[in-house]
Design a protein around this motif. Sequence first.
Motif, PDB file in Angstrom:
ATOM      1  N   GLN A  23       0.864  -1.189   0.000  1.00 57.96           N
ATOM      2  CA  GLN A  23       0.000   0.000   0.000  1.00 57.96           C
ATOM      3  C   GLN A  23       0.902   1.241   0.000  1.00 57.96           C
ATOM      4  O   GLN A  23       1.075   1.928   1.016  1.00 57.96           O
ATOM      5  N   PRO A  24       1.569   1.476  -1.094  1.00 57.31           N
ATOM      6  CA  PRO A  24       2.561   2.564  -1.127  1.00 57.31           C
ATOM      7  C   PRO A  24       1.966   3.942  -0.855  1.00 57.31           C
ATOM      8  O   PRO A  24       2.643   4.816  -0.308  1.00 57.31           O
ATOM      9  N   GLU A  25       0.701   4.154  -1.260  1.00 54.54           N
ATOM     10  CA  GLU A  25       0.126   5.482  -1.072  1.00 54.54           C
ATOM     11  C   GLU A  25      -0.174   5.795   0.391  1.00 54.54           C
ATOM     12  O   GLU A  25      -0.245   6.972   0.790  1.00 54.54           O
ATOM     13  N   ASP A  26      -0.344   4.747   1.223  1.00 57.22           N
ATOM     14  CA  ASP A  26      -0.652   4.965   2.641  1.00 57.22           C
ATOM     15  C   ASP A  26       0.580   4.829   3.544  1.00 57.22           C
ATOM     16  O   ASP A  26       0.457   4.949   4.760  1.00 57.22           O
ATOM     17  N   GLU A  27       1.729   4.540   2.990  1.00 52.57           N
ATOM     18  CA  GLU A  27       2.920   4.253   3.793  1.00 52.57           C
ATOM     19  C   GLU A  27       3.670   5.524   4.143  1.00 52.57           C
ATOM     20  O   GLU A  27       3.719   6.485   3.353  1.00 52.57           O
ATOM     21  N   ASP A  28       4.248   5.540   5.346  1.00 53.38           N
ATOM     22  CA  ASP A  28       5.103   6.654   5.797  1.00 53.38           C
ATOM     23  C   ASP A  28       6.524   6.352   5.325  1.00 53.38           C
ATOM     24  O   ASP A  28       7.308   5.690   6.020  1.00 53.38           O
ATOM     25  N   TRP A  29       6.850   6.796   4.142  1.00 56.68           N
ATOM     26  CA  TRP A  29       8.140   6.417   3.533  1.00 56.68           C
ATOM     27  C   TRP A  29       9.349   6.942   4.302  1.00 56.68           C
ATOM     28  O   TRP A  29      10.363   6.234   4.376  1.00 56.68           O
TER      29      TRP A  29
END
Length: 453
Positions: free
Chosen positions: A268-274
């Motif tokens: 879920q790349p859009e919801d991740e705290d990169w």
Amino acid sequence: MRILGDLLSPSYWSVRTRVTAAATLIVTLLLIVGVTLFYQALRGTVYRGLHDRGTLVVTDLATLVRETDLRGSIRVEDPGYPLLQVLDGQGNVLAASESLHGRGPLKVPVSPVAGRPEYHTLRFQGLADFYFVTERVDTRFGTRMVYAGAPITTFTRYRPVFISLLIVTVLVAASVVGWIVSLSVRRALRPVRVMSAEMAEITGGADRRVTVPEPNDEVSELADSVNVMLNRLEDVLARQRAFVADVSHELRSPLTGLRTQLEAALEQPEDEDWPAVARAALADADRLQAIVSDMLLLAKLGAGVHVARERVDLGELVRAEVSRRPRRVPVEVAADEGVTARVTEAHLVRLLTNLLDNAERHAESRIWVSVSADGPEAVLEVRDDGAGIAPEDRERIFWRFHRLAEGRERDRGGTGLGLTISRDIARAHGGTLVAADSDQGARFVLRIPREGA
């Protein structure tokens, strides 16, 4: 021809063949010298006897010639000298023994000086060798030349047989010596052949050792050395296997964590705290780098890689390292002056840093560091006021990746190699590092050879 030349070259011979050939050659040369000296001594004895007897016979004959004008027949007094003859100054025969009746004058050289006998060996009338003693005598009747001759047929007749016997004796004796040496060398090398066969059967995973023969000699010392070498090789293999196993185990955990984090973030790349993912990945990467660096240092220390050493004042080094950065608890230093040792400074700093970091993790309120001299050794102690180390754990803490429960709770980012590296550094400097008894907390004692002790 080249193959034949190789076979004749001693470098292609076995040890048994080379030793046998060398011993046989030496003995043969000694026998030849001995036989030659024996023959010359025997020959000298024979001729010395002829010389002495001939001198007496000629002296008696010369006395007789001086007293009388001897003519006609001469009576033989010594049967060993049957040839007697007296000539005048013109070479005419005046008197002779029965063996020379009817024969002309003897053609044997005579000294030109009266009273000086001469000795000659010659073949008389082509029949046999004779030993002649001659002397010129001045008498009132004129100059006389006296001759006395003895046959040496017995010696000359059996000389070829005697020489042949001596040659045969030398050949037989050399052959016997060669045979004995060959058997002796074969017997002496039998344990070496056994060791060679046993070593050929030893594989990388076997714990077998070669047989140490009796009695205690050079071969048994060789067997002991081979076993020591096999023990060292086994230790190296064990270290290598442990190294691979430890690396595989310790690298698997951070790599697995890093992979899991990245895989979860990518779902879920859009919801991740990169930024948080990157920080966690960087922490795992730092731990991986620390483990790899520590393992490489352990590998170098275990392999005995030579590193330059220099004279270092341990007190100054401790004070500099303690003051380099502030720590959670105060560190007290008590260092004697002039305690020096030849060390690799970077390695010793790493050892001290590991001990200080370990003490800082467990100390309650204070750390003590001391440097002193104890006879030929320099002693460095690091002590804290923490919970201490149980006696049964004082060796385990030096195992690779072994961490006590308290240590894991206090520092989850450690590699578990700090104390292992520290002990290997101490050993590389010819010293020891132990966890010693203490009234309170943990006490680590480093002992290394002191310079100038």
